[in-house]
Design an enzyme around this catalytic site. Structure first.
Site, PDB file in Angstrom:
ATOM      1  N   ARG A  45      31.358  38.518  19.231  1.00 58.21           N
ATOM      2  CA  ARG A  45      31.019  39.641  18.358  1.00 58.21           C
ATOM      3  C   ARG A  45      31.443  39.427  16.915  1.00 58.21           C
ATOM      4  NH1 ARG A  45      27.920  44.047  20.109  1.00 58.21           N
ATOM      5  NH2 ARG A  45      28.046  44.098  22.362  1.00 58.21           N
ATOM      6  N   LYS A 141      32.184  36.811  38.994  1.00 60.00           N
ATOM      7  CA  LYS A 141      32.429  38.056  39.676  1.00 60.00           C
ATOM      8  C   LYS A 141      33.107  39.050  38.737  1.00 60.00           C
ATOM      9  CE  LYS A 141      36.155  38.459  42.353  1.00 60.00           C
ATOM     10  NZ  LYS A 141      37.459  38.717  41.723  1.00 60.00           N
ATOM     11  N   ASP A 170      32.476  31.291  42.245  1.00 57.21           N
ATOM     12  CA  ASP A 170      33.660  31.726  42.984  1.00 57.21           C
ATOM     13  C   ASP A 170      34.673  30.635  42.688  1.00 57.21           C
ATOM     14  OD1 ASP A 170      35.708  31.851  44.914  1.00 57.21           O
ATOM     15  OD2 ASP A 170      34.460  33.156  46.121  1.00 57.21           O
ATOM     16  N   HIS A 171      35.643  30.915  41.827  1.00 61.98           N
ATOM     17  CA  HIS A 171      36.456  29.796  41.333  1.00 61.98           C
ATOM     18  C   HIS A 171      37.254  29.125  42.443  1.00 61.98           C
ATOM     19  CE1 HIS A 171      39.746  32.757  41.047  1.00 61.98           C
ATOM     20  NE2 HIS A 171      40.574  31.744  40.996  1.00 61.98           N
ATOM     21  N   LYS A 175      38.474  24.737  43.476  1.00 63.60           N
ATOM     22  CA  LYS A 175      39.839  24.221  43.649  1.00 63.60           C
ATOM     23  C   LYS A 175      39.792  22.951  44.497  1.00 63.60           C
ATOM     24  CE  LYS A 175      42.103  28.743  43.452  1.00 63.60           C
ATOM     25  NZ  LYS A 175      43.309  28.893  42.674  1.00 63.60           N
ATOM     26  N   HIS A 233      36.570  35.114  47.720  1.00 66.75           N
ATOM     27  CA  HIS A 233      37.394  33.922  47.925  1.00 66.75           C
ATOM     28  C   HIS A 233      37.757  33.696  49.401  1.00 66.75           C
ATOM     29  CE1 HIS A 233      37.554  34.326  43.701  1.00 66.75           C
ATOM     30  NE2 HIS A 233      38.612  35.096  43.606  1.00 66.75           N
ATOM     31  N   LYS A 334      48.766  41.802  46.250  1.00 70.40           N
ATOM     32  CA  LYS A 334      49.452  41.608  44.964  1.00 70.40           C
ATOM     33  C   LYS A 334      50.915  42.016  45.153  1.00 70.40           C
ATOM     34  CE  LYS A 334      45.623  41.587  41.991  1.00 70.40           C
ATOM     35  NZ  LYS A 334      45.364  40.185  41.667  1.00 70.40           N
TER      36      LYS A 334
HETATM   37  C1  BG6 Z   1      40.456  36.652  40.901  1.00 69.98           C
HETATM   38  C2  BG6 Z   1      40.899  38.054  41.193  1.00 69.98           C
HETATM   39  O1  BG6 Z   1      39.147  36.427  41.355  1.00 69.98           O
HETATM   40  O2  BG6 Z   1      41.337  35.738  41.560  1.00 69.98           O
HETATM   41  C3  BG6 Z   1      42.318  38.270  40.736  1.00 69.98           C
HETATM   42  O3  BG6 Z   1      40.031  38.962  40.514  1.00 69.98           O
HETATM   43  C4  BG6 Z   1      43.235  37.236  41.356  1.00 69.98           C
HETATM   44  O4  BG6 Z   1      42.764  39.580  41.065  1.00 69.98           O
HETATM   45  C5  BG6 Z   1      42.683  35.824  41.133  1.00 69.98           C
HETATM   46  O5  BG6 Z   1      44.502  37.366  40.749  1.00 69.98           O
HETATM   47  C6  BG6 Z   1      43.491  34.809  41.933  1.00 69.98           C
HETATM   48  O6  BG6 Z   1      43.104  33.518  41.558  1.00 69.98           O
HETATM   49  P1  BG6 Z   1      44.108  32.298  41.689  1.00 69.98           P
HETATM   50  O7  BG6 Z   1      43.298  31.111  41.323  1.00 69.98           O
HETATM   51  O8  BG6 Z   1      45.249  32.569  40.778  1.00 69.98           O
HETATM   52  O9  BG6 Z   1      44.547  32.280  43.135  1.00 69.98           O
END
Ligand code: BG6
Length: 486
Positions: A45, A141, A170-171, A175, A233, A334
């Site tokens: 922006r 996401k 989906d990260h 990994k 995940h 968490k």
């Molecule tokens: C994200 C969630 O997709 O993944 C977060 O929205 C979470 O809430 C995170 O903390 C966890 O990722 P990682 O790679 O730290 O395990």
């Protein structure tokens, strides 16, 4: 396949871009994995001047745990790729200006923005004519909060892009340890014959975090642990553990097999939700010797009431020939005692009772896949204790493979490096297809509907603990126990 050249980060002045995307792009640059022609456009922006933008980018890159060193030579050649572009991505004129400034036809658009503006952005891209057959779209996401809202978001993407152009991140799939699950299962002969209901008693997946909802409280409160972690995940981990051999190592062959797992998940709804799920919410406690507030006592939560779960445990079952009768106990939360994620494959007991050894002294074999931290694999097996004692004395011993030690020469790239690189190569293997996400949302919707219909509330657990007691009960009532945080 020719690498696509121009990577446009929409939301390029945002948190995700600075924290994860630019450091990942810098590492790819350093490893010479970006094509010479690649430009990285931070489309924002205009809250930063050109200079401030580069300074912030460098600072975040230096702070990234995945970037070993930001040396001047590498940084200045990387900086030549960077274009700071101020504009509004929902305005076709600004997109046209981008196209003409870059004098390019093909773009990778990475939407690092809230999904609520995916629709106007995609519409503007269509109008501006900046999307070609070679264009790719990367989205993050949360893609919806239910099957219905996912479909709405997805449909807006389809107005401008086709499935083969859409990369849903989906990260977890990026990994190293998660990708290694496939290597472990499919490149080692000794696992496959045992990988079924005849030899496996149950599977546990724990993804524990020590952080709280914190600065993302408002987003998190709309979501909760089930939608935030399990729907994506953790279900992806379930798929990789449970899927059949894919016909080939190709994106759609792998995704077809994952989809079958999702479709075979036993429905959880109002009739069985209470027996199969637990919800929790943290109250004040101490994590790593520091006093932390309750979920309802955090920043944006002030004076709010919320039944959102910050912890959930689910007993999932896969109704197919391989897994019938093998529960998958899933757990995430968490503000748990520590950040720790692992998959435990618990084997059944040996059938033959060894001469003069108390059968209770024999522990069942276990394969533990540690996802983070200290990534590695541990195989727990029974051994004879050396010595001259009468009879046989046994002890459970772990064969421990630490990735860091085994591969000390190799740098472990961040998930985003792998994923961005795959987008540039046009490889969709590690990205989620629409039907996978639809299936995952359908299953999760059943649980949420069940919670609503039965009024199942989130039970409190102390920050820094292992979650609510009911989570221990969920597995204990089946005569089993959690491997960690019991
Ligand atoms: C994200 C969630 O997709 O993944 C977060 O929205 C979470 O809430 C995170 O903390 C966890 O990722 P990682 O790679 O730290 O395990």
């Amino acid at each position: 396949m020719l690498n696509n050249c121009n990577i446009v980060i929409v939301g390029g002045e945002g948190d995700l871009a600075f924290r994860k995307l630019y450091p990942a792009l810098f590492s790819l640059h350093k490893e010479k994995l970006l094509a010479d022609c690649t430009k990285v456009v931070g489309f924002g922006r205009g809250n930063y001047s050109e200079q401030e933008f580069l300074v912030a980018m460098k600072q975040w890159t230096e702070d990234s745990e995945y970037v070993k060193e930001v040396d001047d030579a590498a940084w200045s050649s990387f900086a030549e790729r960077i274009i700071h572009f101020s504009g509004d991505a929902t305005n076709p004129d600004d997109l046209l200006r981008l196209k003409s400034d870059l004098d390019a036809d093909d773009f990778i658009f990475y939407l690092s923005t809230p999904p609520s503006i995916f629709a106007p952005i995609c519409e503007a891209m269509g109008k501006a004519g900046v999307v070609s057959d070679n264009s790719r779209l990367v989205v993050e996401k949360p893609l919806g909060t239910s099957l219905e809202s996912f479909n709405e978001i997805n449909d807006t993407l389809f107005k401008t892009f086709e499935e083969h152009q859409i990369y849903r991140i989906d990260h977890y799939l990026g990994k190293e340890t998660v990708q290694n699950l496939l290597a472990l299962r499919f490149a080692n002969i000794f696992f496959d014959p045992l990988w079924n209901r005849n030899y496996i008693d149950h599977v546990q997946i724990t993804v524990a975090e020590s952080v709280g909802a914190g600065g993302r409280w408002n987003y998190y409160d709309e979501s909760g642990a089930l939608r935030d972690m399990v729907q994506n995940h953790i279900l992806q981990l379930v798929c990789l553990v449970a899927m059949e051999f894919p016909a080939r190592n190709k994106a759609d062959d792998i995704r077809d097999e994952k989809l079958k797992v999702i479709r075979s998940l036993k429905t959880i709804d109002a009739s069985n939700v209470q027996a199969n799920t637990v919800r929790g919410q943290y109250v004040e406690g101490s994590v790593n010797h520091e006093l932390v507030p309750s979920y309802l006592g955090e920043g944006d939560a002030k004076e709010k009431q919320s039944n959102t779960e910050t912890f959930t445990a689910v007993k999932a079952e896969i109704e197919n020939n391989r897994w019938q009768g093998v529960p998958f106990y899933l757990r995430t939360g968490k503000r748990m005692a520590e950040r720790y994620s692992e998959i435990v494959i618990q084997f059944k007991p040996v059938i033959f009772k060894f001469i003069d050894v108390d059968p209770n002294a024999i522990n069942n074999n276990q394969l533990v896949i540690r996802l983070q931290p200290n990534e590695g694999i541990e195989m727990n097996m029974m051994n004879k204790v050396p010595g001259l004692s009468e009879g046989m004395s046994l002890q459970n011993v772990g064969l421990n493979l630490s990735f860091e030690e085994a591969f000390e020469e190799h740098r472990s790239p961040s998930a985003y490096e792998r994923l961005i690189l795959d987008v540039t190569r046009g490889d969709q293997t590690l990205f989620m297809r629409s039907d996978e996400l639809r299936g995952a949302w359908r299953w999760v919707d059943g649980i949420i509907d069940g919670w609503q219909k039965t009024g199942q509330s989130a039970h409190s657990y102390k920050a820094g603990s292992s979650g609510p007691d009911d989570a221990l009960g969920l597995i204990l009532k089946d005569g089993r126990k959690w491997q960690i945080f019991e």
